[in-house]
Scaffold this motif. Structure first.
Motif, PDB file in Angstrom:
ATOM      1  N   GLU A   9      -5.561   0.912  37.186  1.00 27.72           N
ATOM      2  CA  GLU A   9      -4.174   0.676  36.628  1.00 27.72           C
ATOM      3  C   GLU A   9      -3.705  -0.452  37.604  1.00 27.72           C
ATOM      4  O   GLU A   9      -2.554  -0.667  38.215  1.00 27.72           O
ATOM      5  N   LEU A  10      -4.355  -1.616  37.542  1.00 32.80           N
ATOM      6  CA  LEU A  10      -3.770  -2.575  38.419  1.00 32.80           C
ATOM      7  C   LEU A  10      -4.773  -3.935  38.199  1.00 32.80           C
ATOM      8  O   LEU A  10      -5.844  -3.864  37.629  1.00 32.80           O
ATOM      9  N   PRO A  11      -4.081  -5.195  38.082  1.00 34.22           N
ATOM     10  CA  PRO A  11      -4.771  -6.392  38.183  1.00 34.22           C
ATOM     11  C   PRO A  11      -5.741  -6.800  39.041  1.00 34.22           C
ATOM     12  O   PRO A  11      -5.290  -6.492  40.166  1.00 34.22           O
ATOM     13  N   ILE A  12      -6.818  -7.621  39.055  1.00 34.62           N
ATOM     14  CA  ILE A  12      -7.701  -7.982  40.048  1.00 34.62           C
ATOM     15  C   ILE A  12      -8.193  -9.147  39.732  1.00 34.62           C
ATOM     16  O   ILE A  12      -8.422  -9.509  38.544  1.00 34.62           O
ATOM     17  N   ASN A  13      -8.617 -10.009  40.904  1.00 31.88           N
ATOM     18  CA  ASN A  13      -9.376 -11.282  40.725  1.00 31.88           C
ATOM     19  C   ASN A  13     -10.856 -10.828  40.693  1.00 31.88           C
ATOM     20  O   ASN A  13     -11.553 -10.371  41.212  1.00 31.88           O
ATOM     21  N   ALA A  14     -11.242 -11.343  39.328  1.00 33.53           N
ATOM     22  CA  ALA A  14     -12.787 -10.750  38.841  1.00 33.53           C
ATOM     23  C   ALA A  14     -13.672 -11.739  39.822  1.00 33.53           C
ATOM     24  O   ALA A  14     -14.661 -10.956  40.085  1.00 33.53           O
ATOM     25  N   LEU A  15     -13.307 -12.820  40.121  1.00 35.86           N
ATOM     26  CA  LEU A  15     -14.420 -13.612  41.006  1.00 35.86           C
ATOM     27  C   LEU A  15     -14.415 -13.274  42.288  1.00 35.86           C
ATOM     28  O   LEU A  15     -15.510 -13.301  42.937  1.00 35.86           O
ATOM     29  N   LEU A  16     -13.466 -12.579  42.822  1.00 34.58           N
ATOM     30  CA  LEU A  16     -13.416 -12.209  44.245  1.00 34.58           C
ATOM     31  C   LEU A  16     -14.222 -10.600  44.071  1.00 34.58           C
ATOM     32  O   LEU A  16     -15.164 -10.404  45.014  1.00 34.58           O
ATOM     33  N   ILE A  17     -14.095 -10.067  43.100  1.00 35.52           N
ATOM     34  CA  ILE A  17     -14.844  -8.541  43.034  1.00 35.52           C
ATOM     35  C   ILE A  17     -16.379  -8.948  42.912  1.00 35.52           C
ATOM     36  O   ILE A  17     -17.354  -8.547  43.354  1.00 35.52           O
ATOM     37  N   LEU A  18     -16.742 -10.177  41.984  1.00 31.85           N
ATOM     38  CA  LEU A  18     -18.114 -10.538  41.933  1.00 31.85           C
ATOM     39  C   LEU A  18     -18.732 -10.910  43.397  1.00 31.85           C
ATOM     40  O   LEU A  18     -19.826 -10.677  43.614  1.00 31.85           O
ATOM     41  N   ALA A  19     -17.771 -11.777  44.012  1.00 34.31           N
ATOM     42  CA  ALA A  19     -18.457 -12.083  45.371  1.00 34.31           C
ATOM     43  C   ALA A  19     -18.446 -11.006  46.281  1.00 34.31           C
ATOM     44  O   ALA A  19     -19.465 -10.924  47.062  1.00 34.31           O
ATOM     45  N   MET A  20     -17.565  -9.835  46.327  1.00 32.98           N
ATOM     46  CA  MET A  20     -17.698  -8.745  47.233  1.00 32.98           C
ATOM     47  C   MET A  20     -18.986  -7.991  46.728  1.00 32.98           C
ATOM     48  O   MET A  20     -19.779  -7.479  47.492  1.00 32.98           O
ATOM     49  N   GLY A  21     -19.321  -7.941  45.271  1.00 34.16           N
ATOM     50  CA  GLY A  21     -20.633  -7.162  45.024  1.00 34.16           C
ATOM     51  C   GLY A  21     -21.879  -7.883  45.472  1.00 34.16           C
ATOM     52  O   GLY A  21     -22.770  -7.161  45.936  1.00 34.16           O
ATOM     53  N   GLY A  22     -21.641  -9.107  45.467  1.00 37.13           N
ATOM     54  CA  GLY A  22     -23.094  -9.878  45.710  1.00 37.13           C
ATOM     55  C   GLY A  22     -23.161  -9.770  47.529  1.00 37.13           C
ATOM     56  O   GLY A  22     -24.376  -9.527  47.907  1.00 37.13           O
ATOM     57  N   ALA A  23     -21.931  -9.744  48.099  1.00 41.15           N
ATOM     58  CA  ALA A  23     -22.296  -9.637  49.634  1.00 41.15           C
ATOM     59  C   ALA A  23     -22.679  -8.310  50.168  1.00 41.15           C
ATOM     60  O   ALA A  23     -23.679  -8.037  50.762  1.00 41.15           O
ATOM     61  N   VAL A  24     -22.145  -7.152  49.312  1.00 36.48           N
ATOM     62  CA  VAL A  24     -22.535  -5.840  49.646  1.00 36.48           C
ATOM     63  C   VAL A  24     -24.094  -5.736  49.151  1.00 36.48           C
ATOM     64  O   VAL A  24     -24.673  -4.851  49.728  1.00 36.48           O
ATOM     65  N   GLY A  25     -24.338  -6.138  48.066  1.00 38.01           N
ATOM     66  CA  GLY A  25     -25.784  -6.103  47.457  1.00 38.01           C
ATOM     67  C   GLY A  25     -26.757  -6.705  48.537  1.00 38.01           C
ATOM     68  O   GLY A  25     -27.977  -6.208  48.791  1.00 38.01           O
TER      69      GLY A  25
END
Length: 308
Positions: A9-25
């Motif tokens: 229930e909130l807006p988020i920056n999609a590119l930031l989430i993609l970058a975080m996923g890549g770093a954690v992967g």
């Protein structure tokens, strides 16, 4: 690029989430951890509710762990027999953890519980791993025999019944310690949204005395199935999985994990442990700081629907 997350229930920056996923992967493939110990706090820092962060993070852990496990399988660094024993305990532990998670959520203590458990475990495990890895690196520079390995004296483990031979890891030990480790990690996976690599890897290295590179692949193998079960149960029992957020995390994680495996092949075992310990300690200190500082919003309004 802003998108709206329906469950969080909130807006988020999609590119930031993609970058975080890549770093954690990347970290997942490099260290043999699911990455949840890092991603869940990061999601909480972005404003994602802790319960949603935990539930959704399980899907990202599955994705990054699958790609990392496949890479280690091709390298022959997975002990499937040990992984099966760990998985047996992990399944039972994850089921128990899901019901405990639901109970804490119903009494309104899940957010605080998640934060406190993270601080305690990340601080203790990170400090222990850092101390050991530093000792190993100092010993290596001096030319001394490494402190870790197969030669430790754990008579209480060797005296336990139900022994099994794990040929790939060159071990002959009781199945009781791996089952208990799996149970504990499965329970943490359900409550903390983690794969449990930061627990299971030190346990297999220092308690079971498995080779470091064999530990990483075996850890990923066990994490895949435990977190998959945990994610499904979170979605069904707690409605805490945000599909849009999960998709972005998965896409980033799949790419990052492959590069992490390649990087890990170039580093020594004690160096890998020191890097992982440093990251764990930093996340523990960051969460601990949030627990003792004044939050930006002193009050929050929650609409609690009555139980039917």
């Amino acid at each position: 690029m802003q998108i709206y997350l329906p469950i969080a229930e909130l807006p988020i920056n999609a590119l930031l989430i993609l970058a975080m996923g890549g770093a954690v992967g990347f970290l997942s493939g490099m260290f043999g951890v699911g990455g949840g110990f890092l991603m869940t706090p990061l999601l909480i820092f972005l404003g994602i509710p802790p319960a949603v962060a935990v539930g959704t993070q399980s899907t990202q852990v599955v994705a990054s762990s699958v790609t990392g496990a496949l890479a280690h399988w091709r390298r022959g660094t997975i002990d499937f027999k040990m992984g099966g024993v760990l998985l047996a305990g992990g399944i039972v532990g994850s089921v128990f953890g899901i019901f405990l998670f639901r109970l804490l959520k119903e009494i309104g203590q899940i957010d605080l519980t998640i934060s406190v458990v993270y601080v305690v475990f990340l601080s203790i495990i990170g400090a222990m791993m850092m101390a050991e890895s530093l000792r190993a690196m100092i010993a290596a520079r001096r030319g001394d025999a490494p402190a870790t390995g197969q030669g430790g004296h754990h008579s209480w483990i060797h005296g336990l019944p139900f022994k099994m031979r794990f040929r790939r890891s060159k071990l002959y030990i009781s199945v009781i310690p791996p089952v208990l480790i799996g149970f504990f990690v499965g329970m943490l996976s359900a409550i903390m949204g983690v794969g449990g690599g930061f627990i299971i890897i030190p346990a297999m290295i220092y308690l079971l005395r498995m080779p470091t590179m064999m530990v990483i692949g075996t850890s990923l193998f066990q994490i895949v199935f435990v977190t998959a079960i945990t994610g499904v149960m979170h979605a069904v029992e707690n409605q805490a999985v945000d599909a849009m957020l999960a998709l972005l995390l998965v896409v980033g994680a799949v790419v990052g994990a492959q590069y992490g495996v390649r990087t890990a092949a170039r580093l020594r075992g004690e160096h890998l442990r020191a890097l992982l310990a440093g990251i764990v300690l930093l996340m523990g200190m960051r969460l601990g700081w949030d627990l003792v500082t004044t939050p930006p919003d002193l009050y929050s309004v929650v609409d609690v629907a009555p139980h039917s």
